[in-house]
Design an enzyme around this catalytic site. Structure first.
Site: not given
Ligand code: PNW
Length: 480
Positions: A20, A77, A123, A169-170, A310, A312, A431, A438-439
């Protein structure tokens, strides 16, 4: 009023990930990862972009360290790009010393600047060569052996400097988004409009299984070969968001919330802390969920020194009366942003899935803490995008009050979980340090406490939140 505080040895800082932010994708011998290839396919990334340049952090390590210092960060991190260290990824493939040296120097520079480095080994940027060679994480035996080799090389080189290691990661995102919905690399799915290959009913469960075993193998190597020499702790980072019942009176919706959390978090946490997948998953998925071989679960059970969390946002959850679809990965529930009364869970952001709900953080901390037998928790990611942030320009874009409020409320909720509920949280990472790739959402969605000007040499401009986080922590640290 609930008490709120954090222990005096609490560690806080910011997080990023290699693909990223680094750019320099063909510099100093780096091999391609599945994300380079996925971005190049076209039609997969919102703005047609890729991580080819990103924040140019590979060449701007000094700038990033200066930035961390200016924010008062105690810790950072970041993740390593496996294909910089082993360009082809495998255990019989050559090591790229330049790639490894880059991370050794960066780690030492961080320490010299008084910043504690926390390293994520994986990651999401799997070496493309391993994907092509044997299907990457679909091939448990090969993948585990190659990941173990990679981990050992990294422990050897960086062991003396690292206190906290994250293996993966995740894994939920790698498995579900990469092998079920196909919106992330490598983009495999049953949906033939998106991919000519993939099976959404089985592959994500296989991939999750491989990741768990690879995590367990790396933890064993760390403990047996490095821990006594260098110390340090190792864990996996799991994502998951709180679930509120759509109808707070409905027993079915309350059960659906539990099931939702089990499918998102218990999938990985239960094997690690209890030695098997949740019964709710077994029941719904039957033989599609891999069975634990004794030697594998022996690696996985008890493999976390800490729980990396993690989170959000949160969702309302409603049970479904219909039978689960074969490609369902959520526990046969509806995920909603409004409850039965028509109340929204939180405000809109730039990310379709993310509506902030600070009380859910405290609740989820409690849920995880008790489900997993009260481990030490490190919050390895938390943060938000802002609706239409990218429409603004300098200097207004630096006034990210929405993000400041998010951090105030979320950190407060965590400080209540610690001081009031006794949850053992020892670290927190925002974060992200930087706006970054952002993917699938590309660069339009910004998560940084620092604005990155992609039009002007990726210059960095700290937003209001970059400064506020420090004062928020000053309020709580030492008060629990
Ligand atoms: C995390 N969802 O990703 C990642 O660890 C990071 O690389 C990313 O940039 C960040 O959160 C913000 O998106 C996610 O769709 C991506 O629920 C998608 C999801 C959750 C986490």
């Amino acid at each position: 009023m609930a008490k709120a505080g954090l222990p005096s040895d609490f560690l806080w800082g910011f997080a990023t990930a290699s693909y990223q932010i680094e750019g320099s994708v063909d510099v100093d011998g780096r091999g391609p990862s599945i994300w380079d290839v996925f971005c190049d396919k076209g039609g997969k990334i919102a703005d047609g972009s890729s991580g080819a340049i990103a924040c140019d952090s590979y060449r701007r390590t000094a700038k990033d360290i200066e930035l961390l210092r200016s924010c008062g960060a105690q810790a950072y991190r970041f993740s390593l790009s496996w294909s910089r260290i082993i360009p082809l990824g495998g255990r019989n493939d050559p090591i790229n010393q330049k790639g490894l040296d880059h991370y050794v120097k960066f780690t030492k520079d961080l320490l010299d600047a008084g910043i504690v480095p926390l390293i994520t080994l994986f990651h999401w940027d799997l070496p493309q060569a391993l994907h092509e060679r044997y299907g990457g994480m679909l091939n448990k035996q090969e993948f585990v052996a190659d990941f173990a080799n990679y981990a050992r090389i990294v422990f050897e080189a960086l062991g003396p400097y690292i206190k906290y290691w994250v293996t993966f990661n995740e894994p939920w995102c790698s498995a579900v988004l990469g092998y079920n919905t196909g919106i992330f690399a490598p983009g495999r799915t049953s949906d033939r409009s998106k991919s000519s290959e993939g099976n959404s009913t089985t592959e994500c469960w296989v991939v999750g299984h491989s990741i768990l075993v690879a995590h367990g193998a790396a933890a064993k190597i760390h403990r047996e070969e490095f821990k006594s020499r260098y110390g340090g702790e190792i864990g996996i980072v799991l994502n998951g968001d709180w679930a509120e019942p759509w109808d707070s009176e409905s027993k079915e919706d309350i059960e659906a919330c539990e099931r939702r959390l089990e499918f998102a978090i218990g999938w990985f946490a239960d094997p690690i802390y209890h030695g098997d997948y949740p019964a709710s998953m077994r029941k719904q998925l039957g033989v599609r969920l891999p069975k634990w071989e004794e030697k594998d679960i022996a690696l996985v059970k008890g493999s976390n020194d800490f729980y990396g969390m993690n989170t959000y946002c949160a969702n309302y959850v409603r049970h479904r009366t219909s039978l689960p679809q074969d490609d369902d990965f959520e526990g046969n529930v509806d995920l909603l942003f409004e409850n039965q009364k028509g109340e929204k869970i939180g405000p809109d952001t730039q990310s379709a899935w993310l509506k902030p709900y600070p009380p859910g953080f405290r609740k989820l901390l409690n849920w995880i803490y008790h489900r997993t037998g009260r481990p030490k928790i490190l919050v390895t990611e938390n943060g938000t995008s802002i609706k239409n942030e990218n429409d603004h320009k300098l200097p207004e874009i630096l006034d990210d009050d929405f993000r400041v409020t998010y951090y105030k409320d979320y950190i407060h909720a965590m400080a209540e979980a610690v001081a009031e509920d006794g949850v053992n949280v020892k670290a927190y990472f925002c974060w992200s340090l930087l706006d970054n790739f952002e993917w699938a959402d590309g660069y339009e969605t910004r998560f940084g406490v620092t604005y990155v000007d992609y039009e002007d040499e990726q210059k960095r401009y700290p937003k209001k939140s970059a400064k506020e986080v420090k004062s928020i922590f000053e309020k709580y640290v030492g008060k629990a």
